[in-house]
Write an enzyme that holds these catalytic residues in place. Structure first.
Site, mmCIF file in Angstrom:
data_model
loop_
_atom_site.group_PDB
_atom_site.id
_atom_site.type_symbol
_atom_site.label_atom_id
_atom_site.label_comp_id
_atom_site.label_asym_id
_atom_site.label_seq_id
_atom_site.Cartn_x
_atom_site.Cartn_y
_atom_site.Cartn_z
ATOM 1 N N GLY A 3 0.307 -1.204 -0.058
ATOM 2 C CA GLY A 3 -0.420 -0.111 -0.191
ATOM 3 C C GLY A 3 0.809 1.424 0.306
ATOM 4 O O GLY A 3 1.044 2.549 -1.111
ATOM 5 N N CYS A 4 1.911 1.298 0.810
ATOM 6 C CA CYS A 4 2.886 2.292 0.389
ATOM 7 C C CYS A 4 3.189 2.367 -0.073
ATOM 8 O O CYS A 4 4.019 3.554 -0.958
ATOM 9 C CB CYS A 4 3.856 2.259 1.876
ATOM 10 S SG CYS A 4 3.203 2.210 3.679
#
Length: 157
Positions: free
Chosen positions: A47-48
Site C-alpha cells: 500500500g505504501c
C-alpha cells in the site's frame, strides 16, 4: 498513546525532520504554499509503495497547483533512500524515527491485525494551506483514488 489529531482550521503542528538526500525539511520552509503531508506505515510495503508511486506520478500536477508533497514514516533516512531509488520516487520522504511528529499529528495509534494488537502509523493525509492552517484531513486512507482526491482538494484551495 497519540495526542488528538489536529483538525481543519488548526495551525499545523511544526515539523522539522531529516529527509532522503541528507537535508532536513521544515513545514515553515513552505509557508505561502500548500503542503500535502502524508503519513504512511512503512517503506516498500504494497500500500505504501502504491501511494508513493501515485504521488510521484502526479507530482507535476501538484507542482502546477503550487503544492509540495511530503511523505512521513518512522523508517530511517537510509531506508527512505533505498525505497526512493528502487521506485524512482520524486517526492520528499521524511524520517520521523523518534515518532514525535506522528504523535503530534495523532497518527501513532493502536492497530489490530490477525487478532494481534500493536502500535503503528495510521495512513492519513493532511492538506496544509498556504496560511499554515489545516485545510483538509483524510483519516484511515484507502490508497485507490486517494492521490487524485488530494490533488482536487489542492486545486480547490
Amino acid at each position: 498513546m497519540s495526542q488528538s489529531r489536529p483538525d481543519i482550521g488548526d495551525i499545523a503542528p511544526h515539523v522539522t525532520l531529516p529527509r532522503d538526500g541528507g537535508n532536513s525539511v521544515s513545514l515553515s520552509d513552505f509557508r505561502g504554499k500548500p503542503v500535502v503531508l502524508y503519513f504512511y506505515p512503512k517503506d516498500d510495503t504494497p500500500g505504501c509503495t502504491k501511494e508513493a508511486i501515485g504521488f510521484t506520478e502526479m507530482v507535476d500536477a501538484f507542482d502546477a497547483a503550487g503544492a509540495v508533497i511530503l511523505g512521513v514514516s518512522k523508517d530511517t533516512v537510509a531506508k527512505h533512500e533505498k525505497f526512493s531509488a528502487k521506485h524512482g520516487l520524486k517526492i520528499a520522504l521524511l524520517s520521523d524515527a523518534e515518532g514525535d511528529v506522528c504523535e503530534r499529528y495523532g497518527v501513532w495509534v493502536e492497530k489490530n491485525m490477525y487478532g494481534k494488537t500493536y502500535m503503528g502509523i495510521e495512513r492519513a493525509t493532511f492538506l496544509i494551506g498556504a496560511d499554515g492552517k489545516i485545510a483538509r484531513v483524510w483519516n484511515k486512507v484507502k490508497v485507490a483514488g486517494h492521490v487524485e482526491e488530494v490533488l482536487e482538494a489542492v486545486k480547490a484551495l
